[in-house]
Design a protein around this motif. Structure first.
Motif, short mmCIF file in Angstrom:
data_model
loop_
_atom_site.label_atom_id
_atom_site.label_comp_id
_atom_site.label_asym_id
_atom_site.label_seq_id
_atom_site.Cartn_x
_atom_site.Cartn_y
_atom_site.Cartn_z
N ALA A 145 -20.04 -8.14 -101.71
CA ALA A 145 -19.67 -7.34 -102.87
C ALA A 145 -18.57 -8.00 -103.70
CB ALA A 145 -19.22 -5.95 -102.42
N ARG A 146 -17.91 -8.99 -103.14
CA ARG A 146 -16.87 -9.71 -103.89
C ARG A 146 -17.47 -10.62 -104.95
NH1 ARG A 146 -14.29 -12.89 -99.24
NH2 ARG A 146 -12.73 -13.53 -100.77
N ILE A 147 -18.75 -10.96 -104.81
CA ILE A 147 -19.40 -11.87 -105.75
C ILE A 147 -19.92 -11.06 -106.94
CG2 ILE A 147 -21.23 -13.57 -106.10
CD1 ILE A 147 -21.21 -14.02 -103.07
N ASN A 155 -11.49 -26.18 -106.28
CA ASN A 155 -11.43 -25.43 -105.02
C ASN A 155 -12.02 -24.03 -105.15
OD1 ASN A 155 -10.32 -27.40 -103.35
ND2 ASN A 155 -8.22 -26.91 -103.96
N ASP A 156 -12.38 -23.63 -106.37
CA ASP A 156 -13.08 -22.36 -106.56
C ASP A 156 -14.58 -22.49 -106.42
OD1 ASP A 156 -10.83 -20.82 -106.97
OD2 ASP A 156 -10.80 -21.13 -109.14
N ASP A 157 -15.09 -23.73 -106.30
CA ASP A 157 -16.54 -23.93 -106.16
C ASP A 157 -17.03 -23.33 -104.84
OD1 ASP A 157 -16.20 -25.32 -108.48
OD2 ASP A 157 -16.78 -27.28 -107.67
N TRP A 158 -18.25 -22.83 -104.87
CA TRP A 158 -18.80 -22.24 -103.65
C TRP A 158 -20.31 -22.44 -103.60
CZ3 TRP A 158 -22.06 -17.89 -104.37
CH2 TRP A 158 -21.98 -17.27 -105.64
N ALA A 180 -16.96 -24.50 -101.11
CA ALA A 180 -17.37 -25.90 -101.04
C ALA A 180 -16.37 -26.75 -100.27
CB ALA A 180 -17.57 -26.47 -102.45
N ASN A 181 -15.13 -26.35 -100.23
CA ASN A 181 -14.11 -27.14 -99.52
C ASN A 181 -13.90 -26.69 -98.08
OD1 ASN A 181 -12.76 -24.73 -99.82
ND2 ASN A 181 -11.05 -25.55 -101.02
N TYR A 182 -14.80 -25.85 -97.56
CA TYR A 182 -14.62 -25.29 -96.22
C TYR A 182 -14.51 -26.37 -95.16
CZ TYR A 182 -15.67 -22.59 -91.98
OH TYR A 182 -15.62 -22.03 -90.73
N LEU A 235 -24.98 -24.37 -105.96
CA LEU A 235 -23.57 -24.69 -106.15
C LEU A 235 -23.06 -23.97 -107.40
CD1 LEU A 235 -20.98 -26.33 -105.51
CD2 LEU A 235 -21.97 -28.21 -106.87
N PHE A 236 -22.01 -23.20 -107.22
CA PHE A 236 -21.40 -22.46 -108.33
C PHE A 236 -19.97 -22.94 -108.53
CE2 PHE A 236 -24.74 -19.58 -107.04
CZ PHE A 236 -25.14 -18.95 -108.21
N SER A 237 -19.54 -22.92 -109.77
CA SER A 237 -18.11 -23.05 -110.08
C SER A 237 -17.63 -21.71 -110.61
CB SER A 237 -17.89 -24.15 -111.12
OG SER A 237 -18.49 -23.79 -112.36
#
Length: 614
Positions: free
Chosen positions: A32-34, A77-80, A116-118, A146-148
């Motif tokens: 739900a955060r997305i 660092n916000d990429d996911w 992405a930086n996990y 991949l999202f920014s």
């Protein structure tokens, strides 16, 4: 105004406030955060993402690991990474939500996500990263995007190749449950085969003996079965088909093997692997019987994805401890707030996959909680949106319970020397209601000479809790809970009442009308005095605080993840153990030693009232 009229008005006001209040129960859904409805397309030709292997389950496995390699020249660092299933996630038909003039560009939430930086601490500097994620068989293929822009303003940069299981329709994740009769076991599972494509059945029989086949019924539902968002919008995913078969006339305590089957209309067969279970003892059977009880577990991801509010340690640790000790467990009772899908339908597959090592071998009995049932104007007692629009449909379909009407999720089940009365706190339980009549019937009809251990269970705390949000209300319970039911518990001598909803552990003294009728102890013996009330809501969801004030009836409190194990050694001796999920050690315990004549004796307010004229 007359006193009686004023009392009726006061109760009506309390009832209204009760139904609409918001309880901070730590049941947030990470997906739900997305804000996927705000997603935009920002394809970058120099960005890339690749998943391997492309085929999973070549040897019949229902889960597998994939490696995702990706690069982004404008990395942040916000990429996911979002995992989508079906793979063509942008092709879904979007329906405008209330208040919108246009449908969103993307209307399908990912089934899981990870930053992405996990696993690549230098991702922002290098623009390159790699993560490993576990997938389960969910009747569809998968792609990775991949999202920014973070979770609040996602921008789609690039999409991967497709990954799929060798047989995405395979029968998966069997869930055992007690039937309506003690010598009946039900098996429920999920597949991609509808009744127009294959006939579902279970092949089963005594371990090493002749096998027989029992047909299965099939259920499913569609988007319009949901009551609101997100279940009807971004959280919707086709649930496949849910099958239930009834295995009857079992011999008590005997071992049986079974496997799930589908006979396709071309006369070929699709099989699951083989499983086994032990048949339930007959009511009153004198044998060692071990029951595990908890609430509010939720699901978690072994790959670390979707992490939010520290779910992973609790939910996974509870699951792992039960799997490790499964040879010493006969039945599990999960009293509400099961998956915390909250309208993200894909998460029910994740949950049933997580508990499959348990539920495929011992009966996994469930209760209804606010995160399964509650949604406005759908018949639930509470008018909040905790179910995310599921309004009970998922729980009622995914799990069998021996209720007369599964829309009303109250039922009784017998296991040897135990009688369990499971209430549904998302429907009215007060005197005069259908559920109140069920509760009294369940408590009053048990033969205590055969089944001395009488247990009451409910999701919300109808008894006693010094959880912070109950204390702030001043009720230390669900309002109108014990006021409605304590006379029944006392009259029918309920040994223990269990609750979830508050995410911690608490045990009371034997208490009636806010008064300890017996000092709390680690050993009770002789005549029944009053019911011991236990909150066991630390199955895995985010923990809840206690009130700084400790009520006089509160004996032991623990803000940690854990579960309770009951062991009936015989008709006279019951052991209660509270174990923490992180180490399986016992942190609270008590024993009850009682003979049948002790149950016949009168205790405070447990026998019919008489007068000198009677």
């Amino acid at each position: 105004m007359m006193k009686a009229e004023a009392l009726v008005l006061l109760m009506a006001v309390i009832s209204t406030l009760l139904r609409f209040r918001v309880v901070r129960s730590g049941g947030e859904q990470p997906l739900a955060r997305i804000e996927i409805h705000r997603a935009t397309i920002a394809i970058h030709d120099s960005a890339s993402i690749r998943a391997s292997p492309e085929v999973l389950g070549l040897k019949g496995q229902n889960n597998g690991w994939v490696t995702i390699d990706f690069s982004h020249p404008n990395s942040s660092n916000d990429d996911w990474i979002g995992v989508f299933s079906p793979a063509k996630f942008s092709s879904s038909v979007c329906e405008p939500e209330s208040g919108r003039e246009e449908a969103p560009l993307l209307c399908t939430s990912p089934i899981k996500f990870q930053y992405a930086n996990y696993s690549s601490a230098d991702y922002q500097a290098t623009g390159k990263g790699s993560i490993k994620l576990q997938l389960i068989n969910q009747r569809g293929d998968f792609s990775f995007a991949l999202f920014s822009g973070g979770l609040s303003s996602p921008k789609l940069i690039t999409v991967s190749n497709t990954v799929a299981f060798a047989n995405p329709k395979a029968p998966v994740y069997p869930r055992l449950a007690q039937g309506k009769f003690w010598n009946e076991m039900t098996v429920t599972w999920t597949s991609g085969y509808g009744i127009d494509e294959a006939e579902p059945f279970v092949e089963w029989g005594p371990n090493g003996g002749d096998q027989t086949r029992s047909p299965a019924g099939t259920l499913t539902f569609n988007r319009n079965s949901m009551c609101g968002s997100p279940a009807r919008t971004v959280g919707w995913r086709d649930p496949g088909f849910i099958h239930t078969s009834f295995l009857k006339d079992l011999w008590p305590g005997s071992m049986y093997t079974y496997k799930l089957g589908h006979r396709l209309f071309n006369s070929s067969y699709v099989w699951s692997r083989s499983y086994s279970f032990k048949a339930s003892p007959y009511p009153g059977q004198d044998s060692k019987q071990q029951i595990v009880i908890f609430g509010d577990m939720g699901k978690a991801e072994v790959d670390g994805s979707n992490e939010f509010m520290n779910y992973q340690p609790g939910s996974l640790n509870t699951t792992y401890q039960l799997i490790k000790d499964l040879k010493n467990i006969d039945l599990v009772l999960h009293i509400g707030d099961l998956s915390y899908a909250n309208g993200y339908i894909s998460q029910w597959d994740q949950f049933t996959a997580q508990i499959e090592p348990i539920a495929s071998r011992v009966p996994y009995m469930v209760g209804s909680g606010n995160h399964e049932r509650d949604f406005p104007d759908t018949g639930s007692f509470y008018e909040n949106k905790d179910s995310g629009g599921e309004c009970g449909v998922l729980a009622e379909t995914m799990f069998y319970v021996p209720a007369e009407n599964r829309a009303n999720y109250w039922y009784s089940t017998d296991y040897g020397m135990f009688r369990f009365c499971i209430a549904d706190t998302e429907h009215d339980w007060r005197p005069g209601t259908q559920q109140y009549k069920f509760i009294e019937h369940c408590l009053s009809t048990v033969d205590r000479q055969k089944q001395p251990w009488l247990i009451f269970l409910a999701h919300r705390v109808l008894g006693y809790s010094s959880g912070e949000f109950y204390a702030e209300e001043g009720s230390f319970e669900e309002p109108m809970g014990r006021e409605s039911l304590q006379e029944l518990w006392q009259k029918y001598k309920v040994d223990i009442a269990f609750y979830g909803h508050v995410h911690n552990y608490e045990r009371t003294c034997p208490v009636f009308q806010n008064t300890c009728l017996q000092n709390a102890s680690n050993h009770y013996h002789g005549i029944f005095k009053a019911t011991t009330h236990v909150v066991v809501g630390g199955g895995g969801a985010g923990l809840a605080d206690f009130s700084p004030f400790k009520a006089r009836w509160s004996h032991f409190r623990d803000r940690d993840f854990g579960f309770v194990k009951l062991t009936a050694f015989n008709h006279s001796n019951l052991l209660f153990e509270y174990k923490k999920s992180r180490d399986d050690n016992v942190y609270d315990h008590f024993a009850i030693t009682r003979d049948y004549p002790d149950l016949l004796a009168c205790s405070f307010d447990s026998c019919p009232r008489t007068t000198s004229a009677s």
